[in-house]
Write a protein that holds these residues in place. Sequence first.
Motif, PDB file in Angstrom:
ATOM      1  N   MET A   1      67.375  20.295  64.176  1.00 15.52           N
ATOM      2  CA  MET A   1      67.743  19.748  65.480  1.00 15.52           C
ATOM      3  C   MET A   1      69.226  19.963  65.777  1.00 15.52           C
ATOM      4  N   GLU A   2      70.046  19.440  64.842  1.00 18.50           N
ATOM      5  CA  GLU A   2      71.489  19.555  65.033  1.00 18.50           C
ATOM      6  C   GLU A   2      71.926  21.015  65.040  1.00 18.50           C
ATOM      7  N   SER A   3      71.301  21.800  64.158  1.00 20.42           N
ATOM      8  CA  SER A   3      71.707  23.195  64.084  1.00 20.42           C
ATOM      9  C   SER A   3      71.283  23.930  65.355  1.00 20.42           C
ATOM     10  N   LEU A   4      70.165  23.499  65.927  1.00 21.84           N
ATOM     11  CA  LEU A   4      69.726  24.086  67.191  1.00 21.84           C
ATOM     12  C   LEU A   4      70.783  23.880  68.269  1.00 21.84           C
ATOM     13  N   LEU A   5      71.323  22.658  68.294  1.00 23.04           N
ATOM     14  CA  LEU A   5      72.395  22.350  69.242  1.00 23.04           C
ATOM     15  C   LEU A   5      73.597  23.243  69.016  1.00 23.04           C
ATOM     16  N   ALA A   6      73.962  23.403  67.730  1.00 21.43           N
ATOM     17  CA  ALA A   6      75.114  24.241  67.399  1.00 21.43           C
ATOM     18  C   ALA A   6      74.896  25.676  67.878  1.00 21.43           C
ATOM     19  N   TYR A   7      73.656  26.185  67.667  1.00 18.78           N
ATOM     20  CA  TYR A   7      73.378  27.546  68.098  1.00 18.78           C
ATOM     21  C   TYR A   7      73.372  27.672  69.620  1.00 18.78           C
ATOM     22  N   ALA A   8      72.807  26.649  70.282  1.00 15.96           N
ATOM     23  CA  ALA A   8      72.793  26.665  71.743  1.00 15.96           C
ATOM     24  C   ALA A   8      74.221  26.724  72.274  1.00 15.96           C
ATOM     25  N   LEU A   9      75.076  25.876  71.685  1.00 17.03           N
ATOM     26  CA  LEU A   9      76.485  25.839  72.084  1.00 17.03           C
ATOM     27  C   LEU A   9      77.150  27.192  71.828  1.00 17.03           C
ATOM     28  N   ALA A  10      76.937  27.713  70.615  1.00 12.87           N
ATOM     29  CA  ALA A  10      77.535  29.000  70.266  1.00 12.87           C
ATOM     30  C   ALA A  10      77.035  30.092  71.201  1.00 12.87           C
ATOM     31  N   GLY A  11      75.724  30.064  71.498  1.00 12.45           N
ATOM     32  CA  GLY A  11      75.137  31.082  72.360  1.00 12.45           C
ATOM     33  C   GLY A  11      75.715  31.055  73.761  1.00 12.45           C
ATOM     34  N   VAL A  12      75.775  29.872  74.323  1.00 12.43           N
ATOM     35  CA  VAL A  12      76.312  29.728  75.679  1.00 12.43           C
ATOM     36  C   VAL A  12      77.764  30.187  75.739  1.00 12.43           C
ATOM     37  N   LEU A  13      78.561  29.703  74.773  1.00  4.78           N
ATOM     38  CA  LEU A  13      79.974  30.076  74.757  1.00  4.78           C
ATOM     39  C   LEU A  13      80.155  31.578  74.568  1.00  4.78           C
ATOM     40  N   LEU A  14      79.274  32.150  73.740  1.00  2.34           N
ATOM     41  CA  LEU A  14      79.347  33.582  73.496  1.00  2.34           C
ATOM     42  C   LEU A  14      79.102  34.354  74.794  1.00  2.34           C
ATOM     43  N   LEU A  15      78.103  33.907  75.551  1.00  5.07           N
ATOM     44  CA  LEU A  15      77.790  34.550  76.828  1.00  5.07           C
ATOM     45  C   LEU A  15      78.956  34.412  77.808  1.00  5.07           C
ATOM     46  N   VAL A  16      79.498  33.209  77.904  1.00  5.05           N
ATOM     47  CA  VAL A  16      80.641  32.968  78.787  1.00  5.05           C
ATOM     48  C   VAL A  16      81.798  33.879  78.396  1.00  5.05           C
ATOM     49  N   SER A  17      82.046  33.925  77.075  1.00  4.51           N
ATOM     50  CA  SER A  17      83.132  34.746  76.558  1.00  4.51           C
ATOM     51  C   SER A  17      82.908  36.214  76.905  1.00  4.51           C
ATOM     52  N   TYR A  18      81.647  36.674  76.733  1.00  2.00           N
ATOM     53  CA  TYR A  18      81.318  38.067  76.989  1.00  2.00           C
ATOM     54  C   TYR A  18      81.499  38.397  78.462  1.00  2.00           C
ATOM     55  N   GLY A  19      81.120  37.440  79.319  1.00  2.00           N
ATOM     56  CA  GLY A  19      81.276  37.645  80.749  1.00  2.00           C
ATOM     57  C   GLY A  19      82.738  37.756  81.151  1.00  2.00           C
ATOM     58  N   LYS A  20      83.557  37.009  80.449  1.00  4.22           N
ATOM     59  CA  LYS A  20      84.973  36.989  80.798  1.00  4.22           C
ATOM     60  C   LYS A  20      85.729  38.195  80.262  1.00  4.22           C
ATOM     61  N   ASP A  21      85.439  38.532  79.011  1.00  5.52           N
ATOM     62  CA  ASP A  21      86.218  39.586  78.366  1.00  5.52           C
ATOM     63  C   ASP A  21      85.433  40.170  77.193  1.00  5.52           C
ATOM     64  N   LYS A  22      84.882  41.379  77.381  1.00  2.28           N
ATOM     65  CA  LYS A  22      84.060  41.989  76.339  1.00  2.28           C
ATOM     66  C   LYS A  22      84.859  42.252  75.074  1.00  2.28           C
ATOM     67  N   GLN A  23      86.047  42.807  75.271  1.00  2.00           N
ATOM     68  CA  GLN A  23      86.863  43.200  74.138  1.00  2.00           C
ATOM     69  C   GLN A  23      87.206  42.011  73.256  1.00  2.00           C
ATOM     70  N   ARG A  24      87.598  40.937  73.920  1.00  4.96           N
ATOM     71  CA  ARG A  24      87.992  39.741  73.199  1.00  4.96           C
ATOM     72  C   ARG A  24      86.818  39.130  72.449  1.00  4.96           C
TER      73      ARG A  24
END
Lengths: 191, 159
Positions: B1-24
């Motif tokens: 459960m908790e790890s699912l949350l961690a992955y969801a958070l990581a996934g969302v942030l990763l997408l946001v990050s990718y949208g903002k700056d691929k290189q970074r």
Amino acid sequence: MKAVRRYGFAILILLIDVALLAAKPELGQRVLSVTFQNLLQMAQFLPAVFLLLGLMDTWVPRQTVIAMLGNRSGAFGAALSITLGAAAAGPLYAAFPIASAMLMKGASVFNVFVFLGAWSNLKIPMSMFELSSMGAKFALTRWALNVLGILIIASVMRRLFNKEEIGEIYDRQKHMASSPKQPEVKTVESR
Amino acid sequence: MESLLAYALAGVLLLVSYGKDKQRTKVAMDKSYKAFSAILPDFLAVLGLVGLVLTIMPAEAITTLLGQASGWFGMVLASLVGSLTLIPGFIAFPLAKSLLDAGAGISQIAVFVTTLMAVGFVTAPLETKFFGRKETLLRNGFSYVWAFVVALVLGVVVR
């Protein structure tokens, strides 16, 4: 060859496990299955932790961390460290790389001590279990006492480290760090 | 459960990050990977050790030791077991509850639970690697002593 040396200790334990499996198959099987369960547990959350760490490392400006958790962050910094630790999930060893990243970004050692204390004792998910099996009186008293204890221990520990030793702690993080070419963490702990 | 949350958070942030700056984002993932692979050998060693120690010191043995013990002797015993083992909370608390029902004292159980969470003998080498010997000794030492303070107070408060 280098890989063998790096994984030496883990390999040694695996060899002990295998020897145990040969000598006492039942015990050996239990050891292996417990180890495998632990491995699964780790595999479940560690990659996410490190992904978040990498993202934090690249996106959160050092100045922000210094302002919120640095030497001058005061009571806010301590409260934030407690909150971060309490909101965590996972065993204590998962806190080490996070604490390391906090130090790299300029968090004070006091706040990192508070964070480690909160992570080990105040984790909310853990406290839920405690609440349900041990009762509210036991769980809440222990929780409140631990908040006090964490702050006392962190400030006593902070006082027991001199300037060079604090510097050594920061230096260590560079060896653990993801990026060796990052600007050096210059630390001047006041007080 | 908790790890699912961690992955969801990581996934969302990763997408946001990718949208903002691929290189970074690439740099970030590179950092994640490097940090992970740098510390992996030690994690595996700790996991292996935990597996060994947990099995050699099974739950029944803990029950016998703590259930029959009492007073300071029982607390010291409980603290040693708590420090040496690494049991996840969802196993530890039901275990603690059953110990309590079996007749163990509140103080002994409090010492056991607190040292279990805050004092780590098997994780000490890993902690030393991160923060040095002094931090490891002090943090574990103080946490150990504190467990007794908590236990004594709990022994009075909880009846």
